[in-house]
Enzyme design. Structure first.
Site, PDB file in Angstrom:
ATOM      1  N   TYR A  78      -2.290 -16.673  -8.475  1.00  0.00           N
ATOM      2  CA  TYR A  78      -1.433 -15.924  -7.557  1.00  0.00           C
ATOM      3  C   TYR A  78      -0.697 -14.806  -8.300  1.00  0.00           C
ATOM      4  O   TYR A  78      -0.521 -13.708  -7.777  1.00  0.00           O
ATOM      5  CB  TYR A  78      -0.419 -16.865  -6.881  1.00  0.00           C
ATOM      6  CG  TYR A  78       0.334 -16.168  -5.765  1.00  0.00           C
ATOM      7  CD1 TYR A  78      -0.157 -16.189  -4.469  1.00  0.00           C
ATOM      8  CD2 TYR A  78       1.510 -15.471  -6.027  1.00  0.00           C
ATOM      9  CE1 TYR A  78       0.499 -15.529  -3.453  1.00  0.00           C
ATOM     10  CE2 TYR A  78       2.178 -14.800  -5.012  1.00  0.00           C
ATOM     11  CZ  TYR A  78       1.667 -14.837  -3.718  1.00  0.00           C
ATOM     12  OH  TYR A  78       2.321 -14.173  -2.725  1.00  0.00           O
ATOM     13  N   PHE A 130      -5.387  13.920   7.113  1.00  0.00           N
ATOM     14  CA  PHE A 130      -6.354  12.839   7.278  1.00  0.00           C
ATOM     15  C   PHE A 130      -5.735  11.838   8.250  1.00  0.00           C
ATOM     16  O   PHE A 130      -4.521  11.641   8.273  1.00  0.00           O
ATOM     17  CB  PHE A 130      -6.753  12.169   5.956  1.00  0.00           C
ATOM     18  CG  PHE A 130      -7.804  11.126   6.208  1.00  0.00           C
ATOM     19  CD1 PHE A 130      -9.088  11.505   6.555  1.00  0.00           C
ATOM     20  CD2 PHE A 130      -7.491   9.772   6.204  1.00  0.00           C
ATOM     21  CE1 PHE A 130     -10.048  10.554   6.888  1.00  0.00           C
ATOM     22  CE2 PHE A 130      -8.446   8.820   6.527  1.00  0.00           C
ATOM     23  CZ  PHE A 130      -9.729   9.213   6.865  1.00  0.00           C
ATOM     24  N   THR A 131      -6.594  11.189   9.044  1.00  0.00           N
ATOM     25  CA  THR A 131      -6.142  10.365  10.169  1.00  0.00           C
ATOM     26  C   THR A 131      -5.079   9.326   9.779  1.00  0.00           C
ATOM     27  O   THR A 131      -3.965   9.348  10.300  1.00  0.00           O
ATOM     28  CB  THR A 131      -7.350   9.662  10.804  1.00  0.00           C
ATOM     29  OG1 THR A 131      -8.060   8.962   9.775  1.00  0.00           O
ATOM     30  CG2 THR A 131      -8.298  10.671  11.455  1.00  0.00           C
ATOM     31  N   ASP A 221      -4.009  12.479  -2.840  1.00  0.00           N
ATOM     32  CA  ASP A 221      -4.928  11.517  -2.221  1.00  0.00           C
ATOM     33  C   ASP A 221      -6.186  11.564  -3.082  1.00  0.00           C
ATOM     34  O   ASP A 221      -7.003  12.484  -2.977  1.00  0.00           O
ATOM     35  CB  ASP A 221      -5.229  11.883  -0.767  1.00  0.00           C
ATOM     36  CG  ASP A 221      -6.146  10.849  -0.112  1.00  0.00           C
ATOM     37  OD1 ASP A 221      -6.823  10.104  -0.855  1.00  0.00           O
ATOM     38  OD2 ASP A 221      -6.187  10.786   1.130  1.00  0.00           O
ATOM     39  N   LYS A 264     -14.245   4.310  -1.753  1.00  0.00           N
ATOM     40  CA  LYS A 264     -15.110   5.504  -1.816  1.00  0.00           C
ATOM     41  C   LYS A 264     -15.553   5.714  -3.269  1.00  0.00           C
ATOM     42  O   LYS A 264     -16.427   4.997  -3.736  1.00  0.00           O
ATOM     43  CB  LYS A 264     -14.362   6.717  -1.258  1.00  0.00           C
ATOM     44  CG  LYS A 264     -14.251   6.730   0.266  1.00  0.00           C
ATOM     45  CD  LYS A 264     -13.139   5.900   0.799  1.00  0.00           C
ATOM     46  CE  LYS A 264     -12.791   6.186   2.227  1.00  0.00           C
ATOM     47  NZ  LYS A 264     -11.777   5.242   2.742  1.00  0.00           N
ATOM     48  N   ARG A 388     -15.865  13.728  14.086  1.00  0.00           N
ATOM     49  CA  ARG A 388     -14.684  14.245  13.382  1.00  0.00           C
ATOM     50  C   ARG A 388     -14.278  15.524  14.101  1.00  0.00           C
ATOM     51  O   ARG A 388     -14.445  16.626  13.617  1.00  0.00           O
ATOM     52  CB  ARG A 388     -14.981  14.518  11.903  1.00  0.00           C
ATOM     53  CG  ARG A 388     -15.276  13.287  11.078  1.00  0.00           C
ATOM     54  CD  ARG A 388     -14.082  12.547  10.479  1.00  0.00           C
ATOM     55  NE  ARG A 388     -13.380  11.636  11.344  1.00  0.00           N
ATOM     56  CZ  ARG A 388     -12.691  10.577  10.897  1.00  0.00           C
ATOM     57  NH1 ARG A 388     -12.643  10.281   9.604  1.00  0.00           N
ATOM     58  NH2 ARG A 388     -12.020   9.808  11.718  1.00  0.00           N
ATOM     59  N   PHE A 455      -9.932   7.190  17.712  1.00  0.00           N
ATOM     60  CA  PHE A 455     -11.369   7.354  17.494  1.00  0.00           C
ATOM     61  C   PHE A 455     -12.071   6.038  17.168  1.00  0.00           C
ATOM     62  O   PHE A 455     -13.252   5.876  17.426  1.00  0.00           O
ATOM     63  CB  PHE A 455     -11.636   8.376  16.372  1.00  0.00           C
ATOM     64  CG  PHE A 455     -10.969   8.035  15.064  1.00  0.00           C
ATOM     65  CD1 PHE A 455      -9.657   8.399  14.823  1.00  0.00           C
ATOM     66  CD2 PHE A 455     -11.652   7.342  14.086  1.00  0.00           C
ATOM     67  CE1 PHE A 455      -9.033   8.068  13.635  1.00  0.00           C
ATOM     68  CE2 PHE A 455     -11.049   7.003  12.884  1.00  0.00           C
ATOM     69  CZ  PHE A 455      -9.724   7.374  12.669  1.00  0.00           C
TER      70      PHE A 455
HETATM   71  O1  PLI Z   1      -9.950   3.405   4.584  1.00  0.00           O
HETATM   72  P1  PLI Z   1      -8.839   3.265   3.609  1.00  0.00           P
HETATM   73  O2  PLI Z   1      -7.610   2.674   4.200  1.00  0.00           O
HETATM   74  O3  PLI Z   1      -9.247   2.558   2.355  1.00  0.00           O
HETATM   75  O4  PLI Z   1      -8.478   4.730   3.113  1.00  0.00           O
HETATM   76  C1  PLI Z   1      -7.865   5.668   3.926  1.00  0.00           C
HETATM   77  C2  PLI Z   1      -8.276   7.056   3.524  1.00  0.00           C
HETATM   78  C3  PLI Z   1      -7.391   7.871   2.899  1.00  0.00           C
HETATM   79  N1  PLI Z   1      -7.714   9.143   2.527  1.00  0.00           N
HETATM   80  C4  PLI Z   1      -8.948   9.650   2.773  1.00  0.00           C
HETATM   81  C5  PLI Z   1      -9.239  11.041   2.346  1.00  0.00           C
HETATM   82  C6  PLI Z   1      -9.902   8.875   3.392  1.00  0.00           C
HETATM   83  O5  PLI Z   1     -11.102   9.393   3.601  1.00  0.00           O
HETATM   84  C7  PLI Z   1      -9.577   7.543   3.815  1.00  0.00           C
HETATM   85  C8  PLI Z   1     -10.482   6.740   4.532  1.00  0.00           C
HETATM   86  N2  PLI Z   1     -11.595   7.260   5.000  1.00  0.00           N
HETATM   87  C9  PLI Z   1     -12.516   6.699   5.765  1.00  0.00           C
HETATM   88  C10 PLI Z   1     -12.434   5.312   6.272  1.00  0.00           C
HETATM   89  C11 PLI Z   1     -13.652   7.517   6.118  1.00  0.00           C
HETATM   90  O6  PLI Z   1     -14.573   7.033   6.787  1.00  0.00           O
HETATM   91  O7  PLI Z   1     -13.657   8.698   5.697  1.00  0.00           O
END
Ligand code: PLI
Length: 463
Positions: A78, A130-131, A221, A264, A388, A455
């Site tokens: 933990y 970003f969303t 970011d 990513k 998008r 979305f």
């Molecule tokens: O999906 P998360 O919570 O691990 O990350 C959010 C996120 C933050 N910044 C940017 C630039 C992103 O592209 C992003 C998540 N993007 C997704 C899920 C996408 O499909 O692009």
């Protein structure tokens, strides 16, 4: 061996395949039923109904044998997990930040950062929204203001660094709101909603200088910052001989911390982090994380996930890896362009973006052209893409009106180390078929609209 001897001639992948996952093909009749029951929203399709899944590059990458081996080294204590130490070391080594707060994914980090720094009435300037990032800024009481260069809103303008901050606009926002109302400058690299477009090192240096002039923080970011570093190596004077790893370190050095989705660049299926250089801010974040994510040494991840991410980070900055990753995206983009289909130019780092506005001139944004195109593409071949455009942009938090973004796009997002060149060929053929049928498109109407990040779960019916 000389550099020329070691350098491969094409972007061919620096790996071979050890495990495969069968794909399922569907009939047109099955896809018609599937997309209708998904409310014409590709997010609501079952993965089993999809042939080539280009919905997102988030959490969809293939891990290496080294990463899978690392999973067996999970220290699931933990508190004080060894994997947390390994992750902290990897982030310090490759990104250069002093303190690490692990989170379950990127939006967990955005939540913590927004909660700590943003107060009601604050203004957050950034190079395109970003969303999830903008929503967390708004939920904390802030207003996001776009300060990306105007060319980023035009799919046809070819610039090497189309994600750059418009410095004059940024300064105007700072002086209008007053520096005390700016909790930080929100800097993205690369810029997802602009089409995966990079920022230049020169631009980031100047953002830093402006921030220093007004005593402001710059928060990066870093979700696709490795891809950004690769574009700097390829396109910016003075960086051709530097490694992507060195460029990434320099890029981060101009910022005060970052939010990160490890799903990513980081080559893992789940995980993220918040990095900070300021000790007092770290103290607050490492306290806040226990409320929303988990203890400050795991923050919503298991030990094995942290280990896989520590290894994934080291793999992600290898020049050969990133060249093949972006090379595959460029391959798909060029194929689609050969069919005459309008896309966002230049081709971005993680995805090819179809210009739905140009493809369906007969549709207004209220008829959701990009949503329509994503559904048409799925119907043609089972390739899943993502809207998008106006649906993703959501509504203005104050007026309740739709945001009408200039870019109305369908994103074909390439998972890392997952699909082959033949899959890219099939995808391009399918895009061409949807394009050939463009005159028949009638658009959609929204019949269910969730309150947050609509979305993901909105439903539509054909007009
Ligand atoms: O999906 P998360 O919570 O691990 O990350 C959010 C996120 C933050 N910044 C940017 C630039 C992103 O592209 C992003 C998540 N993007 C997704 C899920 C996408 O499909 O692009």
């Amino acid at each position: 061996m000389s550099d020329a001897e070691t350098r491969r001639r094409s972007w061919a992948e620096p790996w071979k395949i050890k495990v495969v996952e069968p794909l399922k093909m569907t009939t047109r009749a099955q896809r018609e039923e599937a997309i209708a029951s998904a409310g014409y929203n590709t997010f609501l399709l079952r993965s089993e109904e999809v042939y080539i899944d280009l919905l997102t590059d988030s959490g969809t990458s293939a891990m290496s044998d080294r990463q899978w081996a690392g999973m067996m080294l999970g220290d699931e204590a933990y508190a004080g997990s060894k994997n947390f130490e390994n992750l902290s070391e990897a982030v310090a080594k490759y990104y250069g930040y002093r303190y690490l707060v692990p989170t379950h994914q990127g939006r967990g980090a955005e939540h913590l950062l927004s909660k700590m720094l943003i107060r009601a009435g604050d203004v957050v300037p950034g190079n395109m929204y970003f969303t999830t990032t903008r929503l967390h800024q708004e939920l904390a009481g802030g207003t996001f203001v776009d300060v990306i260069i105007p060319e980023a809103h035009d799919p046809n303008v070819e610039l090497p660094f189309k994600g750059n901050v418009d410095l004059a606009k940024l300064e105007e926002v700072i002086t209008t709101a007053g520096p005390a109302r700016i909790p930080y400058i929100s800097l993205a690299a690369t810029v997802n909603m602009a089409g995966g477009q990079p920022v230049s090192m020169e631009n980031v240096r100047r953002v830093r200088a402006l921030a220093d002039q007004y005593g402001l923080r710059v928060m990066l970011d870093a979700t696709r910052a490795v891809e950004n570093a690769y574009f700097i190596q390829r396109r910016e004077a003075g960086y051709a001989e530097k490694t992507v790893a060195a460029i990434l370190r320099e890029l981060c050095s101009y910022t005060d911390g970052c939010t990160m989705s490890g799903k990513k660049d980081g080559l893992v299926n789940i995980g993220g982090w918040l990095s900070l250089n300021d000790a007092a801010l770290y103290e607050e974040a490492s306290n806040l994380v226990v409320v929303y994510e988990g203890l400050h040494t795991y923050g919503g991840m298991s030990g094995r996930d942290m280990e896989a991410m520590a290894i994934g980070i080291a793999e992600s900055v290898q020049d050969d890896h990133i060249r093949a990753r972006v090379g595959q995206v460029e391959y798909l983009g060029r194929k689609i362009m050969e069919y005459g289909v309008p896309i966002v130019k230049p081709i971005g780092g993680h995805a090819v973006y179809l210009d739905a506005r140009a493809i369906y001139p007969q549709l207004t944004q209220d008829e959701f052209p990009a949503q329509t195109l994503a559904a048409a593409l799925y119907l043609d071949s089972g390739v899943r893409a993502m809207e998008r455009g106006v649906v993703s942009a959501g509504r203005d938090a104050k007026t309740g009106e739709h945001h009408y973004p200039k870019l109305e796009l369908v994103r074909l997002t390439i998972p890392r180390r997952v699909y082959t060149q033949a899959h890219m060929d099939v995808t391009a053929e399918s895009v061409a078929a949807a394009y050939d049928a463009r005159a028949g498109a009638r658009g959609l109407r929204m019949v269910h609209e969730p309150k947050y990040l609509r979305f993901f779960q909105a439903r539509f019916e054909p007009l």
